[in-house]
Structure formats: C-alpha cells, structure tokens
Design a protein around this motif. Structure first.
Motif, PDB file in Angstrom:
ATOM      1  N   ASP A 119      -1.621  57.464  39.153  1.00  0.00           N
ATOM      2  CA  ASP A 119      -1.598  58.451  38.090  1.00  0.00           C
ATOM      3  C   ASP A 119      -2.916  59.164  37.810  1.00  0.00           C
ATOM      4  O   ASP A 119      -3.993  58.449  37.763  1.00  0.00           O
ATOM      5  N   PRO A 120      -2.842  60.562  37.893  1.00  0.00           N
ATOM      6  CA  PRO A 120      -4.201  61.260  37.676  1.00  0.00           C
ATOM      7  C   PRO A 120      -5.109  61.054  36.374  1.00  0.00           C
ATOM      8  O   PRO A 120      -5.964  61.163  36.269  1.00  0.00           O
ATOM      9  N   SER A 121      -4.123  60.443  35.284  1.00  0.00           N
ATOM     10  CA  SER A 121      -4.745  59.989  33.951  1.00  0.00           C
ATOM     11  C   SER A 121      -5.348  58.652  34.159  1.00  0.00           C
ATOM     12  O   SER A 121      -6.249  58.465  33.094  1.00  0.00           O
ATOM     13  N   SER A 122      -5.306  58.089  35.196  1.00  0.00           N
ATOM     14  CA  SER A 122      -6.070  56.937  35.274  1.00  0.00           C
ATOM     15  C   SER A 122      -7.454  56.704  35.390  1.00  0.00           C
ATOM     16  O   SER A 122      -8.017  57.499  36.014  1.00  0.00           O
ATOM     17  N   PRO A 123      -8.222  55.959  34.685  1.00  0.00           N
ATOM     18  CA  PRO A 123     -10.020  55.850  34.623  1.00  0.00           C
ATOM     19  C   PRO A 123     -10.129  55.218  35.999  1.00  0.00           C
ATOM     20  O   PRO A 123      -9.546  54.467  36.627  1.00  0.00           O
ATOM     21  N   LEU A 124     -11.434  55.592  36.286  1.00  0.00           N
ATOM     22  CA  LEU A 124     -11.993  55.308  37.648  1.00  0.00           C
ATOM     23  C   LEU A 124     -12.975  54.264  37.405  1.00  0.00           C
ATOM     24  O   LEU A 124     -13.283  53.916  36.147  1.00  0.00           O
ATOM     25  N   ASN A 125     -13.123  53.245  38.434  1.00  0.00           N
ATOM     26  CA  ASN A 125     -14.099  52.080  37.944  1.00  0.00           C
ATOM     27  C   ASN A 125     -15.699  52.627  38.160  1.00  0.00           C
ATOM     28  O   ASN A 125     -15.816  53.943  38.314  1.00  0.00           O
ATOM     29  N   THR A 126     -16.580  51.737  38.072  1.00  0.00           N
ATOM     30  CA  THR A 126     -17.887  51.935  38.122  1.00  0.00           C
ATOM     31  C   THR A 126     -18.408  52.762  39.425  1.00  0.00           C
ATOM     32  O   THR A 126     -19.284  53.384  39.645  1.00  0.00           O
ATOM     33  N   SER A 127     -17.349  52.501  40.718  1.00  0.00           N
ATOM     34  CA  SER A 127     -17.853  53.005  41.907  1.00  0.00           C
ATOM     35  C   SER A 127     -17.287  54.511  42.018  1.00  0.00           C
ATOM     36  O   SER A 127     -17.453  54.914  42.975  1.00  0.00           O
ATOM     37  N   GLY A 128     -16.563  54.921  40.931  1.00  0.00           N
ATOM     38  CA  GLY A 128     -15.769  56.220  41.098  1.00  0.00           C
ATOM     39  C   GLY A 128     -14.677  56.297  41.832  1.00  0.00           C
ATOM     40  O   GLY A 128     -14.348  57.533  42.222  1.00  0.00           O
ATOM     41  N   ASP A 129     -13.922  55.234  41.899  1.00  0.00           N
ATOM     42  CA  ASP A 129     -12.646  55.160  42.532  1.00  0.00           C
ATOM     43  C   ASP A 129     -11.704  54.091  41.795  1.00  0.00           C
ATOM     44  O   ASP A 129     -11.897  53.853  40.656  1.00  0.00           O
ATOM     45  N   PHE A 130     -10.582  54.016  42.230  1.00  0.00           N
ATOM     46  CA  PHE A 130      -9.397  53.155  41.392  1.00  0.00           C
ATOM     47  C   PHE A 130      -9.377  51.792  41.922  1.00  0.00           C
ATOM     48  O   PHE A 130      -8.465  50.930  41.495  1.00  0.00           O
ATOM     49  N   GLY A 131     -10.196  51.307  42.894  1.00  0.00           N
ATOM     50  CA  GLY A 131     -10.515  49.943  43.498  1.00  0.00           C
ATOM     51  C   GLY A 131      -9.911  50.037  44.851  1.00  0.00           C
ATOM     52  O   GLY A 131      -9.427  50.942  45.526  1.00  0.00           O
ATOM     53  N   THR A 132     -10.043  48.774  45.438  1.00  0.00           N
ATOM     54  CA  THR A 132      -9.562  48.732  46.820  1.00  0.00           C
ATOM     55  C   THR A 132      -8.485  47.849  46.918  1.00  0.00           C
ATOM     56  O   THR A 132      -8.375  46.535  46.288  1.00  0.00           O
ATOM     57  N   LEU A 133      -7.179  48.458  47.279  1.00  0.00           N
ATOM     58  CA  LEU A 133      -5.957  47.699  47.206  1.00  0.00           C
ATOM     59  C   LEU A 133      -5.911  46.996  48.803  1.00  0.00           C
ATOM     60  O   LEU A 133      -6.297  47.494  49.665  1.00  0.00           O
ATOM     61  N   GLU A 134      -5.579  45.576  48.436  1.00  0.00           N
ATOM     62  CA  GLU A 134      -5.510  44.690  49.691  1.00  0.00           C
ATOM     63  C   GLU A 134      -4.131  44.587  49.932  1.00  0.00           C
ATOM     64  O   GLU A 134      -3.159  44.443  48.846  1.00  0.00           O
ATOM     65  N   PHE A 135      -3.632  44.337  51.119  1.00  0.00           N
ATOM     66  CA  PHE A 135      -2.059  44.318  51.404  1.00  0.00           C
ATOM     67  C   PHE A 135      -1.788  43.417  52.367  1.00  0.00           C
ATOM     68  O   PHE A 135      -2.819  43.172  53.462  1.00  0.00           O
TER      69      PHE A 135
END
Length: 184
Positions: A119-135
C-alpha cells in the motif's frame, strides 16, 4: 520434468501500516500445484500466524485482485509492527499448510511463484524500504526451507511485483513439503 509450485495470495498485507498484497501467479499448467486462488473467503481463512510478536490479522479482500478479476480476491494480512513494544521479536511469519494436508515432493517442482503489492500509504522503515520479505516452504517436521528473500522497496507500491523463487531439489527434506511461509 519439474513443475511450478504456486500460491495465489492475491492480497494485501499491512505491516504497521505497510499493506502487502500477495497475488496470483499466472494460470499454471495442469501439472503445476496451485495452493490458493482466493476466489472465496475459505482460502484466506487457511492462512494464519506462525510466529512473531507483531499483531497479525489474515482475511479475504474481495475488492483486490492482481489480475483485476472480478470473480477473485486477495489475502489481506494486516501486521502491526511496533519496535518499542516487541523489540527483537518485532516480526511476523504467516503460514499456509497445503490443502487437504498434502505432502509434496519438492524435487518435482521448480519454483514457488507469487506476486506482492505494498500500500502506498505504508510507512518506510529506517532503511527507507518496507523490510525484507522471506519466503519458502516448511517440511513435515515444521522446519523451514527458505527459498528466497526480497527487499520491498518503494517500487512495490506501484503495482504488483512478481516473485519466482527456485526450489533447490537437493535441499534437506525438500521431498517432504507440507506448507509455505512468508516472513518479515
């Protein structure tokens, strides 16, 4: 011939305001194994929290579909990250056991395929992204077999991001696959 293992988490996941949608792979060949199409709420209800302290809510979203199919929907996972509260366990892991308690021989599959949207309204983390998805997948002893990871950058808000992770046929217990997981 090895086949594709695909799930269709057509959906939205919210991590502390980050809305991630896992969507459908293309219609797969007959020998492929589709885990979910998200054509109804029953498939979404098969997803659940596996671990992590971040609050996790999984539900069906009939209004969202990666292929704009009005007869299909999405898995909506709302994740409430809170570093101050959860500290080192500020994470989530979602899991989906295979339908009908199936156990699959992963040596016969080449890839795990899905799409994701933030979602574009989601906040970024301190690294400037949304996190690393592991699967990856889990085996019958509940051990994880990670198939890949992807850092979700701001481009993940521009539509659906297609992910195809190779399945290593030599991985320990890959012949005993019993479910899949997504984790941040």
């Amino acid at each position: 011939m090895r086949k594709t293992l695909g799930f269709r988490p057509n959906g939205l996941a919210l991590w502390a305001g980050i809305l991630m949608a896992c969507s459908a792979p293309s219609l797969l060949a007959q020998e492929d194994y589709v885990i979910d199409n998200f054509d109804n709420a029953d498939e979404a209800s098969a997803w659940s929290s596996w671990w992590g302290s971040a609050e996790q809510i999984y539900e069906f979203d009939a209004a969202t579909d990666a292929e704009a199919n009005s007869n299909s929907g999405a898995l909506k996972a709302t994740i409430g990250f809170d570093l101050a509260t959860y500290a080192g366990d500020n994470q989530f892991a979602a899991r989906r056991d295979f339908p009908d308690s199936a156990v699959l021989d992963g040596t016969k599959y080449t890839n795990l395929v899905f799409d994701i949207h933030v979602d574009p309204s989601s906040p970024l983390n301190t690294s400037g992204d949304f996190g690393t998805l592991e699967f990856g997948v889990r085996d019958t002893s509940w051990a994880t077999i990670q198939l890949g990871s992807k850092t979700l950058t701001t481009s993940a808000t521009n539509g659906w991001t297609h992910i195809s992770a190779s399945i290593d046929p030599t991985a320990k217990n890959i012949d005993l696959m019993a479910g899949i997981f997504l984790k941040i």
